[in-house]
Structure formats: structure tokens, C-alpha cells
Design an enzyme around this catalytic site. Structure first.
Site, PDB file in Angstrom:
ATOM      1  N   SER A   1       0.857  -1.188   0.000  1.00 46.83           N
ATOM      2  CA  SER A   1       0.000   0.000   0.000  1.00 46.83           C
ATOM      3  C   SER A   1       0.888   1.231   0.000  1.00 46.83           C
ATOM      4  O   SER A   1       2.018   1.211   0.488  1.00 46.83           O
ATOM      5  CB  SER A   1      -0.895   0.008   1.248  1.00 46.83           C
ATOM      6  OG  SER A   1      -1.564   1.265   1.378  1.00 46.83           O
TER       7      SER A   1
ATOM      8  N   TYR B   1      -1.426  -0.479  10.588  1.00 49.01           N
ATOM      9  CA  TYR B   1      -1.637  -0.825   9.179  1.00 49.01           C
ATOM     10  C   TYR B   1      -0.450  -0.382   8.332  1.00 49.01           C
ATOM     11  O   TYR B   1       0.071  -1.160   7.515  1.00 49.01           O
ATOM     12  CB  TYR B   1      -2.927  -0.188   8.668  1.00 49.01           C
ATOM     13  CG  TYR B   1      -3.178  -0.434   7.194  1.00 49.01           C
ATOM     14  CD1 TYR B   1      -3.544  -1.702   6.750  1.00 49.01           C
ATOM     15  CD2 TYR B   1      -3.047   0.583   6.259  1.00 49.01           C
ATOM     16  CE1 TYR B   1      -3.758  -1.939   5.400  1.00 49.01           C
ATOM     17  CE2 TYR B   1      -3.267   0.357   4.914  1.00 49.01           C
ATOM     18  CZ  TYR B   1      -3.622  -0.911   4.487  1.00 49.01           C
ATOM     19  OH  TYR B   1      -3.828  -1.150   3.149  1.00 49.01           O
TER      20      TYR B   1
END
Length: 257
Positions: free
Chosen positions: A137, A150
Site C-alpha cells: 500500500s 496498518y
């Protein structure tokens, strides 16, 4: 016929990548936790391919399921592509995530990906061909408020993939990383059930099908990284050069989760 294994294939980007690979003639092994959703993907991909898609129901937060999948990779006659797409996020302040939630996110986003990448690399080295695509990501490059864990998991995926690429540099096995920003999928229903963050990034939301096509294109037009959208890739470059100013702007723009 070439074979591709895709995790996180029951929905979102994984589903789209699996579909495009099927259209390209790959025999598929798809992995997901939701049996009904995964079966729907199987039915869809079977319409594009004479070779029936194999589906494996697995909870990749569980070591036993991961090890069974490692065994499956070892038993495959051939493995040409592995797409590690399984993952999720929880967008909460650092002090609202407990130990179990943190461990779970690392299990799903990092540990299983490392195990499957290792098994895939070993398989591909023996056959002297193959391509591993790990989905990380842009959050792994630009951490934002309420994504401490995350972002850490995705940074780990990027670092692991980069090191793996270097270790395989003298072999025919390729390693690519996809670093997407927000994608128009069900991801945010888990990550931020308030809906506020999704609204704040609506203008830069990625189309899952378009991103999947770009991802599969890496198999014929190799790149070490695919960073999308372009504006967030540019933001990362600015972040690297001007970190103090970027910290200030990131707090102002993305503290909406």
C-alpha cells in the site's frame, strides 16, 4: 497452461486480478476465507477458462491454514505467478488498538505473505521461472494518522519484497510490489466504518478493475513497483525530500479517519 495462485481472491482487487488472469488463459488457484464469495469468483473465472479454477478456503490469520497452503504450493506441478493480495486494515488511534488486533493484522498482512512468498520463490527457483506480486500500500510509504499498525504492516511488505528481489536478482524469478492508495472496494467497511475517511479520499479513489489490469501487465512489462494513484506517488517523493513540511500537511489532510 500457466498457473497462478491468488490470495484474497474472494473480493476487491484480488477478485479482479483473478478474473483478468483467467481471461488471459491462466489456470487459477484462488484463496479466500468466504466460501460463498470465493465460489462466485470460481464460477466467473470458469467461464473464461477451459481449465477449472481450484478454490481453497483458508483463514490466513491461522498458521495451520497457511502451512497447508505452503504444502499446496510445493505440490503444484507448476507455479508461474503468485499474487499475495490478502490483507485488511483497521484505522484507529494508536491507543485504541489492543495487542490481539495488532497481532492479527501482522498475521494476515505480513506473516502469511512472507511464508507464501518464500514457498513460491523456492518452487519457482526449481523450475527456473516465475513472478511474485505482493500487494502492499502507499500507506507503507506515507504513514497517516490512525494507521500506525496498518502502515507498519505495509512497510514490512515493501521491505521484505525489496530484499527478496535482491536475493533473487541472479535468478529468473521476478518480484514486484503494488502500492495502491484507496481503492473503490469494501476495504473501508472494515477499516473505517464511520465512512468519513472514504468520503475524504473520494476524489483519488482507484478503480479496482483498472488497477488489476495494470497489475497483471507487470507479468509482460516488468516493473519492480507499481504506485497508484500518481498524485500519491508524487506525494511520497515530496515526503522523502521535505519530511517536516510533509508531516504537517499529512496531519491536516488525512486526520479524518
Amino acid at each position: 497452461m500457466k498457473t497462478a495462485l491468488v490470495t484474497g481472491a474472494s473480493s476487491g482487487l484480488g477478485k479482479e486480478i483473478a478474473t483478468i488472469l483467467a481471461m488471459a488463459g491462466y489456470r487459477l488457484v484462488i484463496v479466500g476465507r468466504n466460501a460463498d464469495s470465493l465460489n462466485d469468483v470460481k464460477q466467473l473465472t470458469d467461464t473464461y477458462n477451459q481449465q477449472s479454477t481450484e478454490m481453497i478456503i483458508a483463514d490466513l490469520s491461522q498458521k495451520e491454514d497457511v502451512m497447508k497452503l505452503v504444502e499446496k504450493i510445493e505440490q503444484l506441478e507448476q507455479l508461474d505467478v503468485t499474487v499475495n493480495c490478502a490483507g485488511y486494515g483497521l484505522f484507529k488511534p494508536y491507543d485504541e488498538l489492543d495487542y490481539d488486533q495488532t497481532e492479527q493484522m501482522f498475521r494476515v498482512n505480513v506473516f502469511q505473505l512472507m511464508a507464501l512468498s518464500q514457498a513460491s520463490a523456492n518452487k519457482m527457483l526449481k523450475q527456473q521461472s516465475g513472478h511474485i506480486i505482493n500487494v502492499a500500500s502507499i500507506a507503507g510509504k506515507i504513514a497517516t494518522p490512525k494507521t500506525a499498525v496498518y502502515s507498519a504492516t505495509k512497510s514490512a511488505v515493501i521491505s521484505y519484497s525489496n530484499a527478496l528481489r535482491l536475493e533473487l536478482a541472479d535468478s529468473p524469478v521476478k518480484v514486484s510490489v503494488i502500492n495502491p492508495g484507496p481503492i473503490q472496494t469494501n476495504f473501508f467497511k472494515v477499516a473505517d466504518n464511520s465512512g468519513e475517511y472514504e468520503k475524504s479520499v473520494q476524489m483519488i479513489m482507484l478503480d479496482a478493475t483498472k488497477l488489476a489490469k495494470e497489475s497483471v501487465r507487470l507479468l509482460t512489462h516488468y516493473k519492480r513497483e507499481l504506485n497508484r494513484p500518481y498524485i500519491m506517488h508524487a506525494a511520497h517523493l515530496i515526503y522523502t525530500v521535505f519530511p517536516t513540511v510533509s508531516d504537517f500537511l499529512t496531519v491536516k489532510l488525512f486526520n479524518k479517519k
